[in-house]
Design an enzyme around this catalytic site. Structure first.
Site, PDB file in Angstrom:
ATOM      1  N   HIS A 166     -51.493  -6.688  37.471  1.00  0.00           N
ATOM      2  CA  HIS A 166     -52.937  -6.621  37.703  1.00  0.00           C
ATOM      3  C   HIS A 166     -53.542  -7.882  37.086  1.00  0.00           C
ATOM      4  O   HIS A 166     -52.966  -8.476  36.175  1.00  0.00           O
ATOM      5  CB  HIS A 166     -53.576  -5.418  37.010  1.00  0.00           C
ATOM      6  CG  HIS A 166     -52.991  -4.095  37.364  1.00  0.00           C
ATOM      7  ND1 HIS A 166     -51.788  -3.649  36.857  1.00  0.00           N
ATOM      8  CD2 HIS A 166     -53.460  -3.098  38.144  1.00  0.00           C
ATOM      9  CE1 HIS A 166     -51.539  -2.436  37.317  1.00  0.00           C
ATOM     10  NE2 HIS A 166     -52.534  -2.074  38.108  1.00  0.00           N
ATOM     11  N   ASP A 205     -53.781  -7.818  33.349  1.00  0.00           N
ATOM     12  CA  ASP A 205     -52.509  -7.791  32.619  1.00  0.00           C
ATOM     13  C   ASP A 205     -52.140  -9.170  32.102  1.00  0.00           C
ATOM     14  O   ASP A 205     -51.589  -9.307  31.010  1.00  0.00           O
ATOM     15  CB  ASP A 205     -51.360  -7.320  33.521  1.00  0.00           C
ATOM     16  CG  ASP A 205     -51.533  -5.912  34.024  1.00  0.00           C
ATOM     17  OD1 ASP A 205     -52.199  -5.117  33.347  1.00  0.00           O
ATOM     18  OD2 ASP A 205     -50.993  -5.612  35.108  1.00  0.00           O
TER      19      ASP A 205
END
Length: 439
Positions: free
Chosen positions: A98, A101
């Site tokens: 993501h 992340d």
């Protein structure tokens, strides 16, 4: 700096007692015309592996990670080094992330994008140096408090706009890094109660959001496969993409079914009241199986996900995947984390070895079953009445209720046959044992 003080993990076979070795996964070994690495297309999940701290609703994080003492941007840079070392040592070719992340959110969208640009450049350099690839990336439009009412289905148009801007940036990253897929998971796309929800407006807006994303991808020349990841609940009480069948109906209604396939997660199937195989089968039968998030739900915990260690499940999953012709350009992404009590850094390696071996063993068994036409022979026998006579006319649409009534009047006794389901399950067990013994 090395983050994992081990040698590259090698295949040593099922008799090895070395925890840091593969017992069933032999990347270069061929089954038919394809190597195991080509058939399995393993991927490491950035979030569970490199950002999760093993906290749960009842306790703080306990994970011991060398990079966690650093400030946010230095930590993000260290994680890039760590994940590429991890992939090299575990022989995993792909990774997923993501946006949040890989780099921290800033005080503004502009600052967040600037942080992303710095880390994406580092990732691109590592990819060029190592040959590792991005299986898919996605946008986290669910964690921040701004998404309390959803993202594309939010009641606040400003939130919709913010979520759209984040997806735009993620698509640009996907193109830059050559991401083979782009995933949408709607953790907040749903409702807590229908009492104050305009479901039609929210679903219409969600479809508009997807159409804008596809349009922008076409505009910038991004050609990766678009995937939706169904889940019925958690964190939202009722999520709109409940399961594959529900999400498929949504895509068909809004004329999006030619642009999207599904990223199917094992534990999401469990939460939806289905088996993992059910979701894979429905997607395969409808040419909608795109990729897989490989994990398993703990039988006593709805919200947790573990590395796959159930050979029975992985055998049936790999059967569906092989019958699908594989997953490419999708893959098997380990959307799973160690148990909270497995908090050492080395546990990241050990849990992936366990998951990879379990899927590799499932692959070996499923491949043998297909060679033997095991399930095909069972199906042929069960449905043979539709291969001739009135059954064939039913299948081919060449009969009517009147003709079937006339036919039924002439039936004296209907004789059904036993499925012998227990025998089938026992034979599957025998396949698993025989593969193990053969090795």
């Amino acid at each position: 700096m090395s983050y994992f003080d081990i040698n590259k993990v090698n295949y040593e076979g099922p008799k090895s007692n070395n925890a840091f070795s593969f017992k069933y996964y032999n990347p270069e070994e061929k089954l038919g015309n394809h190597s195991m690495s080509e058939l399995l297309r393993f991927s490491v999940a950035y979030w569970h592996t490199f950002t999760a701290d093993l906290s749960d609703p009842f306790g703080v994080g306990v994970a011991e990670r060398d990079w966690d003492s650093l400030d946010e941007m230095e930590k993000a840079k260290a994680r890039v080094e760590a994940i590429f070392e991890f992939m090299e040592k575990t022989r995993i070719d792909y990774f997923c992330f993501h946006d949040v992340d890989i780099s921290p959110e800033g005080a503004s969208l502009k600052e967040s994008n600037e942080n992303l640009d710095i880390i994406v450049e580092l990732i691109k350099e590592k990819m060029d140096q190592t040959g590792k690839k991005l299986l898919w990336n996605t946008t986290n439009n669910f964690t921040h408090e701004r998404f309390v009412h959803g993202a594309a289905t939010s009641s606040n148009a400003e939130v919709f706009a913010y979520a759209a801007a984040k997806v735009k940036k993620s698509l640009e990253i996907a193109k830059k890094l050559g991401s083979e897929n782009f995933v949408f998971w709607g953790g907040r796309e749903g409702y807590e109660s229908l009492l104050n929800t305009n479901m039609k407006l929210e679903l219409d807006n969600l479809a508009t959001f997807f159409k804008m994303a596809k349009s922008y991808a076409d505009e910038i020349g991004y050609t990766g496969q678009f995937l939706i990841e169904p889940k019925p609940k958690e964190p939202t009480t009722h999520q709109y993409d409940t399961d594959v069948a529900t999400a498929h109906a949504f895509l068909q209604k809004y004329d999006l079914d030619k642009d999207f396939k599904f990223n199917i997660e094992a534990n999401h199937a469990t939460l939806a009241g289905h088996t993992f195989q059910h979701e894979l089968r429905y997607a395969r039968d409808n040419n909608m199986l795109g990729s897989v998030d490989a994990n398993q739900g703990h039988p006593l915990l709805g919200w947790d996900t573990d590395e796959s260690t159930d050979v029975y499940d992985t055998t049936l999953a790999m059967y569906e995947i092989l019958k699908n012709g594989g997953l490419a350009p999708g893959g098997l992404n380990f959307d799973a984390k160690p148990r909270r009590t497995s908090f050492k850094q080395e546990d990241l390696i050990l849990t992936h070895i366990a998951g990879m071996d379990t899927f590799a063993l499932g692959l070996r068994v499923a491949y043998k079953m297909i060679e033997d036409n095991f399930f095909e022979n069972i199906m042929d026998e069960k449905y043979k009445s539709f291969n001739e006579g009135i059954g064939k006319k039913i299948v081919e649409g060449e009969t009517s209720l009147k003709e079937l009534e006339d036919y039924a009047f002439n039936i004296n006794t209907i004789n059904n046959t036993s499925d012998h389901l227990e025998v089938i399950k026992s034979q599957i067990n025998q396949y698993i044992l025989n593969i193990n013994n053969k090795d």
